[in-house]
Design a protein around this motif. Structure first.
Motif, PDB file in Angstrom:
ATOM      1  N   LYS A 144       0.835  -1.204   0.000  1.00 48.23           N
ATOM      2  CA  LYS A 144       0.000   0.000   0.000  1.00 48.23           C
ATOM      3  C   LYS A 144       0.868   1.250   0.000  1.00 48.23           C
ATOM      4  O   LYS A 144       0.638   2.176  -0.786  1.00 48.23           O
ATOM      5  N   ARG A 145       1.844   1.304   0.870  1.00 47.92           N
ATOM      6  CA  ARG A 145       2.702   2.489   0.989  1.00 47.92           C
ATOM      7  C   ARG A 145       3.443   2.795  -0.311  1.00 47.92           C
ATOM      8  O   ARG A 145       3.649   3.949  -0.662  1.00 47.92           O
ATOM      9  N   ALA A 146       3.852   1.757  -1.032  1.00 50.38           N
ATOM     10  CA  ALA A 146       4.564   1.968  -2.299  1.00 50.38           C
ATOM     11  C   ALA A 146       3.671   2.696  -3.307  1.00 50.38           C
ATOM     12  O   ALA A 146       4.109   3.638  -3.968  1.00 50.38           O
ATOM     13  N   VAL A 147       2.424   2.276  -3.410  1.00 49.87           N
ATOM     14  CA  VAL A 147       1.489   2.910  -4.342  1.00 49.87           C
ATOM     15  C   VAL A 147       1.181   4.337  -3.905  1.00 49.87           C
ATOM     16  O   VAL A 147       1.234   5.275  -4.709  1.00 49.87           O
ATOM     17  N   ILE A 148       0.884   4.521  -2.628  1.00 47.37           N
ATOM     18  CA  ILE A 148       0.521   5.846  -2.101  1.00 47.37           C
ATOM     19  C   ILE A 148       1.696   6.809  -2.238  1.00 47.37           C
ATOM     20  O   ILE A 148       1.528   7.952  -2.682  1.00 47.37           O
ATOM     21  N   LYS A 149       2.873   6.364  -1.862  1.00 40.40           N
ATOM     22  CA  LYS A 149       4.048   7.239  -1.940  1.00 40.40           C
ATOM     23  C   LYS A 149       4.307   7.681  -3.371  1.00 40.40           C
ATOM     24  O   LYS A 149       4.617   8.851  -3.618  1.00 40.40           O
ATOM     25  N   SER A 150       4.153   6.787  -4.316  1.00 39.54           N
ATOM     26  CA  SER A 150       4.355   7.116  -5.721  1.00 39.54           C
ATOM     27  C   SER A 150       3.377   8.206  -6.175  1.00 39.54           C
ATOM     28  O   SER A 150       3.770   9.195  -6.800  1.00 39.54           O
ATOM     29  N   ILE A 151       2.110   8.037  -5.842  1.00 35.16           N
ATOM     30  CA  ILE A 151       1.089   9.018  -6.245  1.00 35.16           C
ATOM     31  C   ILE A 151       1.345  10.367  -5.589  1.00 35.16           C
ATOM     32  O   ILE A 151       1.317  11.408  -6.260  1.00 35.16           O
ATOM     33  N   LEU A 152       1.589  10.382  -4.294  1.00 37.78           N
ATOM     34  CA  LEU A 152       1.783  11.648  -3.584  1.00 37.78           C
ATOM     35  C   LEU A 152       3.033  12.378  -4.065  1.00 37.78           C
ATOM     36  O   LEU A 152       3.011  13.602  -4.250  1.00 37.78           O
ATOM     37  N   THR A 153       4.111  11.645  -4.291  1.00 34.88           N
ATOM     38  CA  THR A 153       5.355  12.264  -4.759  1.00 34.88           C
ATOM     39  C   THR A 153       5.180  12.868  -6.146  1.00 34.88           C
ATOM     40  O   THR A 153       5.571  14.007  -6.388  1.00 34.88           O
ATOM     41  N   LYS A 154       4.571  12.120  -7.053  1.00 32.56           N
ATOM     42  CA  LYS A 154       4.341  12.628  -8.408  1.00 32.56           C
ATOM     43  C   LYS A 154       3.442  13.861  -8.382  1.00 32.56           C
ATOM     44  O   LYS A 154       3.694  14.840  -9.092  1.00 32.56           O
ATOM     45  N   ALA A 155       2.399  13.819  -7.588  1.00 35.47           N
ATOM     46  CA  ALA A 155       1.473  14.946  -7.518  1.00 35.47           C
ATOM     47  C   ALA A 155       2.169  16.209  -7.010  1.00 35.47           C
ATOM     48  O   ALA A 155       1.994  17.297  -7.574  1.00 35.47           O
ATOM     49  N   LYS A 156       2.954  16.074  -5.970  1.00 36.64           N
ATOM     50  CA  LYS A 156       3.659  17.230  -5.408  1.00 36.64           C
ATOM     51  C   LYS A 156       4.690  17.797  -6.375  1.00 36.64           C
ATOM     52  O   LYS A 156       4.883  19.010  -6.450  1.00 36.64           O
ATOM     53  N   GLN A 157       5.369  16.918  -7.118  1.00 34.31           N
ATOM     54  CA  GLN A 157       6.414  17.367  -8.037  1.00 34.31           C
ATOM     55  C   GLN A 157       5.855  17.986  -9.310  1.00 34.31           C
ATOM     56  O   GLN A 157       6.411  18.941  -9.826  1.00 34.31           O
ATOM     57  N   ARG A 158       4.779  17.435  -9.814  1.00 32.40           N
ATOM     58  CA  ARG A 158       4.251  17.859 -11.116  1.00 32.40           C
ATOM     59  C   ARG A 158       3.255  19.009 -11.062  1.00 32.40           C
ATOM     60  O   ARG A 158       3.129  19.769 -12.011  1.00 32.40           O
ATOM     61  N   PHE A 159       2.520  19.118  -9.974  1.00 33.26           N
ATOM     62  CA  PHE A 159       1.419  20.077  -9.909  1.00 33.26           C
ATOM     63  C   PHE A 159       1.621  21.049  -8.750  1.00 33.26           C
ATOM     64  O   PHE A 159       2.381  20.797  -7.832  1.00 33.26           O
ATOM     65  N   ASN A 160       0.883  22.136  -8.787  1.00 34.79           N
ATOM     66  CA  ASN A 160       0.950  23.163  -7.757  1.00 34.79           C
ATOM     67  C   ASN A 160      -0.029  22.799  -6.629  1.00 34.79           C
ATOM     68  O   ASN A 160      -1.045  23.457  -6.435  1.00 34.79           O
ATOM     69  N   ILE A 161       0.288  21.714  -5.908  1.00 31.92           N
ATOM     70  CA  ILE A 161      -0.608  21.231  -4.858  1.00 31.92           C
ATOM     71  C   ILE A 161       0.182  20.685  -3.674  1.00 31.92           C
ATOM     72  O   ILE A 161       1.362  20.389  -3.778  1.00 31.92           O
TER      73      ILE A 161
END
Length: 93
Positions: free
Chosen positions: A21-38
């Motif tokens: 679970k953590r692997a999937v969540i960490k991937s999504i959260l990291t990508k979102a923070k890096q790519r978008f203004n959120i």
């Protein structure tokens, strides 16, 4: 100034452990923070293997800009085959 918050309750059907679970969540959260203004975080179901609640927040001068960023984050979740959104709630401040 407009503040937008989207909460997404999700299921991870293939997760067999918290590590999966953590692997999937960490991937999504990291990508979102890096790519978008959120800002992004997991806010609920920390000890459940197959369930999570993610929150994304954005701030801008116009609602359209905030909504665009939040929609990109939702799309990021939807594109990941390991996670499925079950409930999505938008809040505007």
């Amino acid at each position: 100034m407009i503040i937008g918050v989207v909460r997404c309750e999700c299921m991870l059907y293939n997760a067999q452990s918290l590590k999966d679970k953590r692997a999937v969540i960490k991937s999504i959260l990291t990508k979102a923070k890096q790519r978008f203004n959120i800002s992004a975080a997991e806010i609920s179901f920390h000890e459940a293997w197959q369930r999570t609640e993610l929150v994304f927040t954005s701030v801008a001068n116009e609602k359209v800009a905030v909504e665009r960023e939040l929609q990109k984050a939702i799309k990021l979740i939807d594109q990941n085959g390991d996670i499925e959104r079950t409930e999505t709630i938008f809040e505007w401040l």
